[in-house]
Design an enzyme around this catalytic site. Sequence first.
Site, PDB file in Angstrom:
ATOM      1  N   MET A   1      -2.032   4.264   2.205  1.00 16.18           N
ATOM      2  CA  MET A   1      -1.843   3.261   1.157  1.00 16.18           C
ATOM      3  C   MET A   1      -0.722   2.295   1.566  1.00 16.18           C
ATOM      4  O   MET A   1       0.228   2.692   2.241  1.00 16.18           O
ATOM      5  CB  MET A   1      -1.446   3.946  -0.163  1.00 16.18           C
ATOM      6  CG  MET A   1      -2.475   4.937  -0.689  1.00 16.18           C
ATOM      7  SD  MET A   1      -4.041   4.187  -1.152  1.00 16.18           S
ATOM      8  CE  MET A   1      -3.566   3.201  -2.545  1.00 16.18           C
ATOM      9  N   ASN A   2      -0.858   1.057   1.163  1.00 18.61           N
ATOM     10  CA  ASN A   2       0.165   0.026   1.400  1.00 18.61           C
ATOM     11  C   ASN A   2       0.323  -0.379   2.861  1.00 18.61           C
ATOM     12  O   ASN A   2       1.371  -0.884   3.253  1.00 18.61           O
ATOM     13  CB  ASN A   2       1.541   0.465   0.848  1.00 18.61           C
ATOM     14  CG  ASN A   2       1.486   0.821  -0.606  1.00 18.61           C
ATOM     15  OD1 ASN A   2       0.980   0.066  -1.417  1.00 18.61           O
ATOM     16  ND2 ASN A   2       1.988   1.994  -0.951  1.00 18.61           N
TER      17      ASN A   2
ATOM     18  N   GLY B   1      -1.591  -2.659   4.237  1.00 15.67           N
ATOM     19  CA  GLY B   1      -2.021  -4.054   4.353  1.00 15.67           C
ATOM     20  C   GLY B   1      -3.480  -4.247   4.719  1.00 15.67           C
ATOM     21  O   GLY B   1      -3.866  -5.299   5.241  1.00 15.67           O
ATOM     22  N   LYS B   2      -4.317  -3.255   4.422  1.00 21.20           N
ATOM     23  CA  LYS B   2      -5.730  -3.327   4.818  1.00 21.20           C
ATOM     24  C   LYS B   2      -6.464  -4.483   4.140  1.00 21.20           C
ATOM     25  O   LYS B   2      -7.134  -5.277   4.808  1.00 21.20           O
ATOM     26  CB  LYS B   2      -6.430  -1.990   4.492  1.00 21.20           C
ATOM     27  CG  LYS B   2      -5.857  -0.805   5.272  1.00 21.20           C
ATOM     28  CD  LYS B   2      -6.539   0.494   4.925  1.00 21.20           C
ATOM     29  CE  LYS B   2      -6.359   0.960   3.499  1.00 21.20           C
ATOM     30  NZ  LYS B   2      -4.949   1.283   3.145  1.00 21.20           N
TER      31      LYS B   2
ATOM     32  N   ASP C   1     -14.337  -3.658   2.467  1.00 20.16           N
ATOM     33  CA  ASP C   1     -13.103  -3.162   1.864  1.00 20.16           C
ATOM     34  C   ASP C   1     -13.364  -1.803   1.219  1.00 20.16           C
ATOM     35  O   ASP C   1     -14.469  -1.545   0.730  1.00 20.16           O
ATOM     36  CB  ASP C   1     -12.585  -4.155   0.811  1.00 20.16           C
ATOM     37  CG  ASP C   1     -11.146  -3.889   0.418  1.00 20.16           C
ATOM     38  OD1 ASP C   1     -10.326  -3.582   1.306  1.00 20.16           O
ATOM     39  OD2 ASP C   1     -10.832  -3.996  -0.785  1.00 20.16           O
ATOM     40  N   GLU C   2     -12.340  -0.943   1.196  1.00 19.10           N
ATOM     41  CA  GLU C   2     -12.424   0.394   0.581  1.00 19.10           C
ATOM     42  C   GLU C   2     -13.633   1.176   1.088  1.00 19.10           C
ATOM     43  O   GLU C   2     -14.375   1.801   0.335  1.00 19.10           O
ATOM     44  CB  GLU C   2     -12.475   0.264  -0.953  1.00 19.10           C
ATOM     45  CG  GLU C   2     -11.310  -0.491  -1.564  1.00 19.10           C
ATOM     46  CD  GLU C   2      -9.955   0.222  -1.461  1.00 19.10           C
ATOM     47  OE1 GLU C   2      -9.895   1.347  -0.942  1.00 19.10           O
ATOM     48  OE2 GLU C   2      -8.955  -0.360  -1.906  1.00 19.10           O
TER      49      GLU C   2
ATOM     50  N   GLN D   1     -13.969   3.904   2.504  1.00 20.68           N
ATOM     51  CA  GLN D   1     -13.994   5.352   2.306  1.00 20.68           C
ATOM     52  C   GLN D   1     -14.913   5.774   1.162  1.00 20.68           C
ATOM     53  O   GLN D   1     -15.424   6.885   1.145  1.00 20.68           O
ATOM     54  CB  GLN D   1     -12.577   5.907   2.065  1.00 20.68           C
ATOM     55  CG  GLN D   1     -11.939   5.535   0.734  1.00 20.68           C
ATOM     56  CD  GLN D   1     -11.178   4.235   0.760  1.00 20.68           C
ATOM     57  OE1 GLN D   1     -11.219   3.512   1.753  1.00 20.68           O
ATOM     58  NE2 GLN D   1     -10.472   3.936  -0.315  1.00 20.68           N
TER      59      GLN D   1
ATOM     60  N   CYS E   1      10.956   7.274   2.910  1.00 15.90           N
ATOM     61  CA  CYS E   1      12.110   7.757   3.684  1.00 15.90           C
ATOM     62  C   CYS E   1      12.314   6.939   4.963  1.00 15.90           C
ATOM     63  O   CYS E   1      13.308   7.125   5.664  1.00 15.90           O
ATOM     64  CB  CYS E   1      11.938   9.238   4.020  1.00 15.90           C
ATOM     65  SG  CYS E   1      10.681   9.554   5.285  1.00 15.90           S
TER      66      CYS E   1
ATOM     67  N   CYS F   1       5.009  10.254   4.664  1.00 15.37           N
ATOM     68  CA  CYS F   1       5.033  10.933   5.955  1.00 15.37           C
ATOM     69  C   CYS F   1       4.719  12.408   5.702  1.00 15.37           C
ATOM     70  O   CYS F   1       4.817  12.881   4.558  1.00 15.37           O
ATOM     71  CB  CYS F   1       6.404  10.768   6.624  1.00 15.37           C
ATOM     72  SG  CYS F   1       7.723  11.727   5.844  1.00 15.37           S
TER      73      CYS F   1
END
Length: 199
Positions: free
Chosen positions: A11-12, A14-15, A88-89, A91, A148, A184
């Site tokens: 997520m996030n 930039g796709k 897009d999306e 998955q 983090c 992570c």
Amino acid sequence: MAKLYFRYGAMNSGKSTHLMQVAYNYQERGLKAIIIKPKTDKKGGSRVVSRLGVSQEVDLLIDKDDDIFVEVEKYTRVKEQINCILVDEVQFLKKHHIDELFKVAALLDISVICYGLRTDFQMNGFEGSSRLLLLAHSIEEMKTICTCGKKALLNGRKIDGRYVFEGEQVAIDKLDNVEYQSLCPNCYFKYKNDDLDEK
């Protein structure tokens, strides 16, 4: 020769923003790129939406029983020739959809660039992504970072601000209090252990 590409990231990463940039690049050169996305993705309705606040209208919304190869052939007959298909999306597409996109690249000679997640919030593969990992000519990771600062590989689901590790694979617009965060591996397992301790 046209190819099937899979650009994945947490997520996030930039796709959707990258997809719209590629669409703009084709348009700027006088070429036609169409955008498709699964109807399962309710976010944005018939538009691709980026967290940066930009959006773009989708050319084809794909339902679970649609045949993408047939839809693309119909589009080229009724409207115009296509130089590239941007998904897009990805998955959320079914296995047969990925096979149809592969067929589009092979038989219609149209490049297909797919953007999406590789795994869900439980580290399980999505049907569309799993099939793409087997069939795509080219696989590219789009990188992002965890809160983090380390490289994010996984996706965390939050409900009411708390990470959860059980539930349905797809929860788009089902609850107003659902959000996702790229994590992570260290942070993922830390939050998962915290969740187990609370139970």
